[in-house]
Design an enzyme around this catalytic site. Structure first.
Site, PDB file in Angstrom:
ATOM      1  CG  PHE A 274      -1.815   1.213   1.290  1.00  0.00           C
ATOM      2  CD1 PHE A 274      -2.914   1.308   0.458  1.00  0.00           C
ATOM      3  CD2 PHE A 274      -1.560   2.258   2.170  1.00  0.00           C
ATOM      4  CE1 PHE A 274      -3.753   2.414   0.504  1.00  0.00           C
ATOM      5  CE2 PHE A 274      -2.390   3.363   2.221  1.00  0.00           C
ATOM      6  CZ  PHE A 274      -3.488   3.443   1.386  1.00  0.00           C
ATOM      7  N   GLY A 275       0.660   2.117  -0.971  1.00  0.00           N
ATOM      8  CA  GLY A 275       1.382   3.381  -1.056  1.00  0.00           C
ATOM      9  C   GLY A 275       0.439   4.537  -0.809  1.00  0.00           C
ATOM     10  CE1 TYR A 276       2.331   7.612   4.172  1.00  0.00           C
ATOM     11  CE2 TYR A 276       2.405   5.231   3.938  1.00  0.00           C
ATOM     12  CZ  TYR A 276       2.904   6.395   4.487  1.00  0.00           C
ATOM     13  OH  TYR A 276       3.975   6.351   5.326  1.00  0.00           O
ATOM     14  N   GLY A 277       1.989   7.980  -0.310  1.00  0.00           N
ATOM     15  CA  GLY A 277       2.756   9.198  -0.589  1.00  0.00           C
ATOM     16  C   GLY A 277       3.200   9.164  -2.041  1.00  0.00           C
ATOM     17  CB  SER A 278       6.495   9.599  -3.670  1.00  0.00           C
ATOM     18  OG  SER A 278       7.227   8.628  -2.949  1.00  0.00           O
TER      19      SER A 278
ATOM     20  CD  GLU B  64       9.470   5.002   1.200  1.00  0.00           C
ATOM     21  OE1 GLU B  64       9.530   5.982   1.972  1.00  0.00           O
ATOM     22  OE2 GLU B  64       8.923   5.076   0.087  1.00  0.00           O
TER      23      GLU B  64
END
Length: 173
Positions: free
Chosen positions: A4-8, A83
């Site tokens: 799950f990605g929520y930024g870039s 990250e």
């Protein structure tokens, strides 16, 4: 494996994937509380990027990526490097608009990491964002790209949209 990605990762995954779908996780809110000294800022002048904070009743929209099993180790190595500025992996349940939930991974930064900046008034965050640039580009670009991607998927995020309005160039709508 699902990620799950929520930024870039929402607009610039730069990892191989088999499937990419809008998705959300429950119980977390996205906040510009993490310092970036390796992407959107530099040591001594960090930019601000997003992390997740636990918040009862919150829903955080982003993108879910299904990673081919043979690519798993390489993708995790890439993301561990990307990250490295204070993010750890956490297991989450990823939910979709029209299919069953799946177990997956998310990277989030906690207050215990050395780059964590924590909460601040939104105008102070905006001032820091406007002044920050790093190897991956300007911090304003990060905020605007995230806001644009969320709007494109029909996902609301008051924190992101308010910050995007504050960092927009004068006269921009």
């Amino acid at each position: 494996m699902w990620l799950f990605g929520y930024g870039s990762l929402v607009w610039r995954p730069s990892i191989p994937f088999v499937e990419r779908l809008p998705a959300y996780i429950d119980g977390y809110a996205r906040r510009f509380w993490q310092g970036s000294t390796d992407h959107r800022g530099v040591p001594g002048a960090p930019g601000r990027v997003v992390t997740l904070v636990e918040q009862a009743g919150a829903v955080c929209w982003g993108m879910a990526y299904r990673i081919e099993g043979t690519e798993r180790d390489a993708v995790l190595a890439t993301l561990d490097h990307r990250e490295k500025g204070g993010y750890d992996r956490r297991q989450v349940t990823i939910r979709f608009r029209d299919r069953e939930p799946v177990a997956g991974l998310v990277y989030l930064a906690t207050p215990e990491n050395p780059n964590y900046l924590g909460p601040a008034p939104l105008d102070a965050i905006a001032s820091q964002v406007r002044a920050s640039t790093g190897p991956s580009g300007g911090n304003v670009e990060y905020v605007e790209s995230l806001a644009h991607a969320l709007r494109e998927m029909g996902a609301a995020d008051e924190h992101v949209f308010a910050l995007a309005a504050l960092v927009a160039p004068a006269g921009a709508a």
